[in-house]
Design a protein around this motif. Structure first.
Motif, PDB file in Angstrom:
ATOM      1  N   ILE A  21      29.177  32.929 -55.076  1.00  0.00           N
ATOM      2  CA  ILE A  21      28.362  34.064 -54.627  1.00  0.00           C
ATOM      3  C   ILE A  21      29.266  35.212 -54.182  1.00  0.00           C
ATOM      4  O   ILE A  21      28.903  36.380 -54.288  1.00  0.00           O
ATOM      5  N   LYS A  22      30.469  34.887 -53.730  1.00  0.00           N
ATOM      6  CA  LYS A  22      31.413  35.933 -53.316  1.00  0.00           C
ATOM      7  C   LYS A  22      31.832  36.809 -54.491  1.00  0.00           C
ATOM      8  O   LYS A  22      32.186  37.971 -54.297  1.00  0.00           O
ATOM      9  N   ASP A  23      31.785  36.254 -55.712  1.00  0.00           N
ATOM     10  CA  ASP A  23      32.083  37.053 -56.903  1.00  0.00           C
ATOM     11  C   ASP A  23      30.998  38.101 -57.158  1.00  0.00           C
ATOM     12  O   ASP A  23      31.207  39.057 -57.890  1.00  0.00           O
ATOM     13  N   PHE A  24      29.833  37.884 -56.579  1.00  0.00           N
ATOM     14  CA  PHE A  24      28.705  38.808 -56.709  1.00  0.00           C
ATOM     15  C   PHE A  24      28.766  39.901 -55.641  1.00  0.00           C
ATOM     16  O   PHE A  24      28.212  40.963 -55.802  1.00  0.00           O
ATOM     17  N   GLY A  25      29.443  39.591 -54.522  1.00  0.00           N
ATOM     18  CA  GLY A  25      29.585  40.572 -53.448  1.00  0.00           C
ATOM     19  C   GLY A  25      29.571  39.919 -52.083  1.00  0.00           C
ATOM     20  O   GLY A  25      29.374  38.715 -51.947  1.00  0.00           O
ATOM     21  N   THR A  26      29.768  40.761 -51.074  1.00  0.00           N
ATOM     22  CA  THR A  26      29.674  40.311 -49.689  1.00  0.00           C
ATOM     23  C   THR A  26      28.201  40.088 -49.334  1.00  0.00           C
ATOM     24  O   THR A  26      27.309  40.530 -50.088  1.00  0.00           O
ATOM     25  N   PRO A  27      27.911  39.448 -48.213  1.00  0.00           N
ATOM     26  CA  PRO A  27      26.501  39.314 -47.818  1.00  0.00           C
ATOM     27  C   PRO A  27      25.791  40.673 -47.756  1.00  0.00           C
ATOM     28  O   PRO A  27      24.636  40.797 -48.192  1.00  0.00           O
ATOM     29  N   GLU A  28      26.476  41.686 -47.274  1.00  0.00           N
ATOM     30  CA  GLU A  28      25.873  43.022 -47.179  1.00  0.00           C
ATOM     31  C   GLU A  28      25.593  43.620 -48.553  1.00  0.00           C
ATOM     32  O   GLU A  28      24.552  44.234 -48.779  1.00  0.00           O
ATOM     33  N   GLN A  29      26.527  43.431 -49.490  1.00  0.00           N
ATOM     34  CA  GLN A  29      26.336  43.956 -50.848  1.00  0.00           C
ATOM     35  C   GLN A  29      25.198  43.238 -51.570  1.00  0.00           C
ATOM     36  O   GLN A  29      24.389  43.870 -52.255  1.00  0.00           O
ATOM     37  N   VAL A  30      25.131  41.930 -51.403  1.00  0.00           N
ATOM     38  CA  VAL A  30      24.048  41.165 -52.026  1.00  0.00           C
ATOM     39  C   VAL A  30      22.710  41.549 -51.396  1.00  0.00           C
ATOM     40  O   VAL A  30      21.705  41.718 -52.099  1.00  0.00           O
ATOM     41  N   ALA A  31      22.684  41.728 -50.077  1.00  0.00           N
ATOM     42  CA  ALA A  31      21.448  42.155 -49.403  1.00  0.00           C
ATOM     43  C   ALA A  31      20.998  43.512 -49.933  1.00  0.00           C
ATOM     44  O   ALA A  31      19.792  43.730 -50.157  1.00  0.00           O
ATOM     45  N   ALA A  32      21.933  44.426 -50.156  1.00  0.00           N
ATOM     46  CA  ALA A  32      21.582  45.745 -50.696  1.00  0.00           C
ATOM     47  C   ALA A  32      20.959  45.607 -52.081  1.00  0.00           C
ATOM     48  O   ALA A  32      19.982  46.304 -52.409  1.00  0.00           O
ATOM     49  N   ARG A  33      21.470  44.687 -52.890  1.00  0.00           N
ATOM     50  CA  ARG A  33      20.897  44.462 -54.229  1.00  0.00           C
ATOM     51  C   ARG A  33      19.490  43.875 -54.136  1.00  0.00           C
ATOM     52  O   ARG A  33      18.602  44.249 -54.892  1.00  0.00           O
ATOM     53  N   VAL A  34      19.308  42.932 -53.205  1.00  0.00           N
ATOM     54  CA  VAL A  34      17.985  42.319 -53.009  1.00  0.00           C
ATOM     55  C   VAL A  34      16.980  43.377 -52.556  1.00  0.00           C
ATOM     56  O   VAL A  34      15.867  43.469 -53.085  1.00  0.00           O
ATOM     57  N   VAL A  35      17.356  44.201 -51.584  1.00  0.00           N
ATOM     58  CA  VAL A  35      16.477  45.255 -51.072  1.00  0.00           C
ATOM     59  C   VAL A  35      16.145  46.252 -52.178  1.00  0.00           C
ATOM     60  O   VAL A  35      14.987  46.653 -52.342  1.00  0.00           O
ATOM     61  N   THR A  36      17.136  46.642 -52.967  1.00  0.00           N
ATOM     62  CA  THR A  36      16.907  47.589 -54.071  1.00  0.00           C
ATOM     63  C   THR A  36      15.942  47.006 -55.095  1.00  0.00           C
ATOM     64  O   THR A  36      15.018  47.691 -55.551  1.00  0.00           O
ATOM     65  N   ALA A  37      16.127  45.742 -55.448  1.00  0.00           N
ATOM     66  CA  ALA A  37      15.220  45.103 -56.406  1.00  0.00           C
ATOM     67  C   ALA A  37      13.796  45.052 -55.858  1.00  0.00           C
ATOM     68  O   ALA A  37      12.827  45.307 -56.588  1.00  0.00           O
ATOM     69  N   GLU A  38      13.661  44.750 -54.579  1.00  0.00           N
ATOM     70  CA  GLU A  38      12.326  44.664 -53.966  1.00  0.00           C
ATOM     71  C   GLU A  38      11.654  46.024 -53.904  1.00  0.00           C
ATOM     72  O   GLU A  38      10.474  46.160 -54.220  1.00  0.00           O
ATOM     73  N   VAL A  39      12.382  47.057 -53.517  1.00  0.00           N
ATOM     74  CA  VAL A  39      11.780  48.382 -53.369  1.00  0.00           C
ATOM     75  C   VAL A  39      11.386  48.964 -54.736  1.00  0.00           C
ATOM     76  O   VAL A  39      10.485  49.807 -54.819  1.00  0.00           O
ATOM     77  N   ASN A  40      12.016  48.486 -55.800  1.00  0.00           N
ATOM     78  CA  ASN A  40      11.670  48.947 -57.142  1.00  0.00           C
ATOM     79  C   ASN A  40      10.475  48.214 -57.748  1.00  0.00           C
ATOM     80  O   ASN A  40      10.039  48.556 -58.845  1.00  0.00           O
ATOM     81  N   ARG A  41       9.953  47.231 -57.050  1.00  0.00           N
ATOM     82  CA  ARG A  41       8.757  46.522 -57.528  1.00  0.00           C
ATOM     83  C   ARG A  41       7.539  47.427 -57.396  1.00  0.00           C
ATOM     84  O   ARG A  41       7.438  48.235 -56.475  1.00  0.00           O
TER      85      ARG A  41
END
Length: 117
Positions: A21-41
């Motif tokens: 999961i670290k190859d995907f980003g830090t916890p903060e970076q992954v959280a930003a991706r999750v939030v972005t995906a959710e807000v685009n729903r």
């Protein structure tokens, strides 16, 4: 209380080409991706982190956020990890109005129990 309902829980498993999961980003970076995906729903107006994202000792990322949309305000708690070429995501969803201290304890216990073997 007859009008209080439970929460929903789901698990997704997807193949990935990264080893950690670290190859995907830090916890903060992954959280930003999750939030972005959710807000685009469709039908979602606003998404905010409810807590700072964290990494546990097993390398899992825990992300908690609130999504406000046309179906109401909901609290999501997720645990994300990668093992043996697969991305595992546990998501627990509850109405924000019903997310009290007792429910938070239940949800956190559930999230913490989802970990690599």
């Amino acid at each position: 209380i007859p009008d209080v309902r439970g929460y929903t829980l789901g698990v997704t498993v997807d193949p990935v080409r990264i080893a950690s999961i670290k190859d995907f980003g830090t916890p903060e970076q992954v959280a930003a991706r999750v939030v972005t995906a959710e807000v685009n729903r469709d039908g979602v107006f606003q998404v905010t982190l409810a807590k700072d994202p964290v990494e546990d000792s097993a390398g899992c990322y825990d992300i908690e956020y609130i999504s406000d949309g046309k179906r109401g305000k909901k609290r999501f708690a997720t645990r994300i990890y990668i093992q043996d070429g697969f991305l595992y995501v546990l998501t627990v969803q509850s109405k924000e109005a019903e997310f009290d201290e007792a429910r938070e304890k239940e949800v956190q216990a559930c999230i913490k129990s989802f970990r690599p073997l």
